[in-house]
Write a protein that holds these residues in place. Structure first.
Motif, short mmCIF file in Angstrom:
data_model
loop_
_atom_site.label_atom_id
_atom_site.label_comp_id
_atom_site.label_asym_id
_atom_site.label_seq_id
_atom_site.Cartn_x
_atom_site.Cartn_y
_atom_site.Cartn_z
N GLY A 11 0.78 -1.23 0.00
CA GLY A 11 0.00 0.00 0.00
C GLY A 11 0.81 1.28 0.00
N ALA A 12 2.11 1.18 -0.27
CA ALA A 12 2.89 2.43 -0.22
C ALA A 12 4.20 2.32 -1.01
N LYS A 13 4.55 3.45 -1.58
CA LYS A 13 5.88 3.61 -2.19
C LYS A 13 6.39 4.99 -1.81
N LEU A 14 7.69 5.14 -1.89
CA LEU A 14 8.36 6.39 -1.54
C LEU A 14 9.12 6.91 -2.75
N ASN A 15 8.86 8.15 -3.12
CA ASN A 15 9.64 8.83 -4.15
C ASN A 15 10.57 9.80 -3.43
N ILE A 16 11.87 9.62 -3.60
CA ILE A 16 12.84 10.53 -2.97
C ILE A 16 13.79 11.08 -4.01
N THR A 17 14.29 12.27 -3.72
CA THR A 17 15.31 12.90 -4.56
C THR A 17 16.52 13.16 -3.69
N LEU A 18 17.66 12.59 -4.08
CA LEU A 18 18.90 12.79 -3.33
C LEU A 18 19.59 14.05 -3.81
N ASP A 19 20.22 14.75 -2.89
CA ASP A 19 21.01 15.93 -3.21
C ASP A 19 22.40 15.45 -3.62
N PRO A 20 22.81 15.68 -4.85
CA PRO A 20 24.10 15.17 -5.32
C PRO A 20 25.30 15.66 -4.50
N LEU A 21 25.20 16.85 -3.92
CA LEU A 21 26.32 17.38 -3.14
C LEU A 21 26.30 16.91 -1.69
N ARG A 22 25.14 16.45 -1.22
CA ARG A 22 24.99 15.95 0.16
C ARG A 22 24.09 14.71 0.14
N PRO A 23 24.55 13.64 -0.51
CA PRO A 23 23.67 12.48 -0.74
C PRO A 23 23.30 11.68 0.51
N THR A 24 24.02 11.84 1.60
CA THR A 24 23.67 11.07 2.80
C THR A 24 22.77 11.86 3.76
N GLU A 25 22.47 13.10 3.43
CA GLU A 25 21.56 13.88 4.28
C GLU A 25 20.12 13.42 4.02
N LYS A 26 19.27 13.63 5.02
CA LYS A 26 17.86 13.25 4.89
C LYS A 26 17.26 14.00 3.71
N PRO A 27 16.75 13.26 2.73
CA PRO A 27 16.18 13.93 1.55
C PRO A 27 15.04 14.86 1.93
N ALA A 28 15.15 16.10 1.51
CA ALA A 28 14.10 17.08 1.77
C ALA A 28 12.97 16.93 0.76
N SER A 29 13.30 16.38 -0.39
CA SER A 29 12.30 16.18 -1.43
C SER A 29 11.84 14.72 -1.39
N PHE A 30 10.60 14.51 -0.93
CA PHE A 30 10.07 13.16 -0.83
C PHE A 30 8.55 13.20 -1.02
N GLU A 31 8.01 12.05 -1.43
CA GLU A 31 6.57 11.93 -1.60
C GLU A 31 6.20 10.48 -1.34
N PHE A 32 5.24 10.28 -0.45
CA PHE A 32 4.72 8.95 -0.18
C PHE A 32 3.43 8.79 -0.96
N VAL A 33 3.27 7.64 -1.62
CA VAL A 33 2.11 7.40 -2.47
C VAL A 33 1.49 6.06 -2.08
N GLY A 34 0.17 6.01 -2.04
CA GLY A 34 -0.54 4.77 -1.78
C GLY A 34 -1.45 4.85 -0.58
N SER A 35 -2.28 3.82 -0.42
CA SER A 35 -3.28 3.82 0.63
C SER A 35 -2.69 3.78 2.04
N ARG A 36 -1.50 3.20 2.20
CA ARG A 36 -0.86 3.14 3.52
C ARG A 36 0.26 4.17 3.66
N SER A 37 0.32 5.11 2.76
CA SER A 37 1.42 6.07 2.75
C SER A 37 1.46 6.94 4.00
N HIS A 38 0.29 7.22 4.60
CA HIS A 38 0.25 8.09 5.79
C HIS A 38 1.07 7.52 6.94
#
Length: 126
Positions: free
Chosen positions: A63-90
């Protein structure tokens, strides 16, 4: 006529500059490779402009998938750009937004697994 002044660079200096640029991206490649090897990546996307948008769509469960965008200059930092999709995404979104123990010493995958309290799913065909 004005002539363009061409910078006199040796082949050795040019090669060193190229190696430095490639090394700059190595941390990003390591994170992407780790996700690709150890998670169920539904889609991998790079922007047309180059490395400024490196996205992964990751299967979390039925019921869920995660779309994330990594920052090429700081790839290990918590991605600020993210989107959860699906019925269990909440459920996953709440855990992600409240997770405060993100560590740059761990991979993005390891941080996501710690955040969700479980290993990321792997595709059945591997």
């Amino acid at each position: 006529k004005k002539r363009k002044q061409v910078e006199n660079i040796s082949l050795s200096a040019l090669y060193s500059k190229f190696c430095a640029e490639v090394a700059c991206c190595q941390a990003l490649w390591n994170q992407l490779d780790d996700l690709d090897r150890n998670a169920w990546v539904l889609e991998a996307t790079f922007s047309k402009e180059g490395l400024n948008k490196c996205q992964r769509s990751i299967y979390l469960d039925e019921g869920a998938k995660l779309n994330i965008t990594l920052d090429p200059l700081r790839p290990t930092e918590k991605p600020a750009s993210f989107e959860f999709v699906g019925s269990r995404s909440h459920t996953f979104r709440k855990a992600y937004e409240e997770y405060s123990a993100w560590s740059r010493r761990r991979s993005v995958r390891e941080n996501l697994e710690a955040c969700f309290g479980k290993s990321l799913a792997k595709p059945c065909h591997r």
